[in-house]
Write an enzyme that holds these catalytic residues in place. Sequence first.
Site, PDB file in Angstrom:
ATOM      1  N   ASP A 213      24.113  11.089  31.828  1.00 36.47           N
ATOM      2  CA  ASP A 213      24.085  10.380  30.555  1.00 36.47           C
ATOM      3  C   ASP A 213      25.201  10.845  29.630  1.00 36.47           C
ATOM      4  O   ASP A 213      25.877  11.845  29.886  1.00 36.47           O
ATOM      5  CB  ASP A 213      22.726  10.593  29.869  1.00 36.47           C
ATOM      6  CG  ASP A 213      21.593   9.908  30.622  1.00 36.47           C
ATOM      7  OD1 ASP A 213      21.865   8.934  31.353  1.00 36.47           O
ATOM      8  OD2 ASP A 213      20.439  10.358  30.482  1.00 36.47           O
TER       9      ASP A 213
ATOM     10  N   TYR B 259      20.337  21.159  38.408  1.00 42.30           N
ATOM     11  CA  TYR B 259      20.765  21.120  37.008  1.00 42.30           C
ATOM     12  C   TYR B 259      20.424  22.429  36.325  1.00 42.30           C
ATOM     13  O   TYR B 259      19.451  23.116  36.693  1.00 42.30           O
ATOM     14  CB  TYR B 259      20.061  19.991  36.254  1.00 42.30           C
ATOM     15  CG  TYR B 259      20.601  18.604  36.508  1.00 42.30           C
ATOM     16  CD1 TYR B 259      21.598  18.067  35.691  1.00 42.30           C
ATOM     17  CD2 TYR B 259      20.117  17.822  37.543  1.00 42.30           C
ATOM     18  CE1 TYR B 259      22.092  16.785  35.910  1.00 42.30           C
ATOM     19  CE2 TYR B 259      20.611  16.556  37.784  1.00 42.30           C
ATOM     20  CZ  TYR B 259      21.588  16.038  36.954  1.00 42.30           C
ATOM     21  OH  TYR B 259      22.082  14.781  37.180  1.00 42.30           O
TER      22      TYR B 259
END
Length: 251
Positions: free
Chosen positions: A58, A119
């Site tokens: 994003d 992540y």
Amino acid sequence: MEPCNFSYRYFVELAYNGSPFCGWQIQSNAVTVQGTLKEAFSRIMREPVSLKGCGRTDTGVHAKKYVAHFDSEIFLNEQDCQDLCRKLNSYLRESIAVYKIYQVANNLHARFSAISRTYEYVISLEKNPLTFDFSYPLYDNLDVNQMNEACKILHEYTDFTCFSKSHTQTKTNFCTIQKAIWKREKNTLIFTIQANRFLRNMVRAIVGTMIEVGQHKISLDDFRRIIENKNRSEAGLSVPAKGLFLINVVY
């Protein structure tokens, strides 16, 4: 670089600072990582180049290791790949670095062949102007032990609808979490999570919810109930994108 009458597939390993980009995926009237790379590759290779990424990041999300692939009728040997990396890094803005380009089998896909992605989310526990753009400043005294107990609960489930952005085109909200842990390093708190796939906004929503666990605003039973109820509105707020990094992709 030698042209041929059939195509070769190449993987590209790169990193980027997501701050100036509206995410990975090409958008009209927006600067994206994919669009920036496409323009650079096409100009240097003197042919249209379309890159497929290992996933969508994003707006504002960073990557320490991102993998993409492209097809070309041009055969690139090892030296050609090194030369292409050098030319790309000279041409690209400072927010993107290409580390490695190498040929792979034509049936390998940067996104669909990946078996796991990892992540990190970084929280700064003190005011630090040198890390402000790459971490979420939060000066609360969080209960890390309780947050790691919440991590154990994640492993018990595969449906993470409660942590997914609403109204997406995803066919399934099932993911297998392989690792989830919080660690404190001096004045930094780092959340590491590895899974076979991630939903839109999933990591940031998990972190936001776990912060509430660490603040004792919600209990571990509440955390479990949130997952089981599959309702995004019951989970915590999404934390800012600037603290999130894609750090590894495994094939």
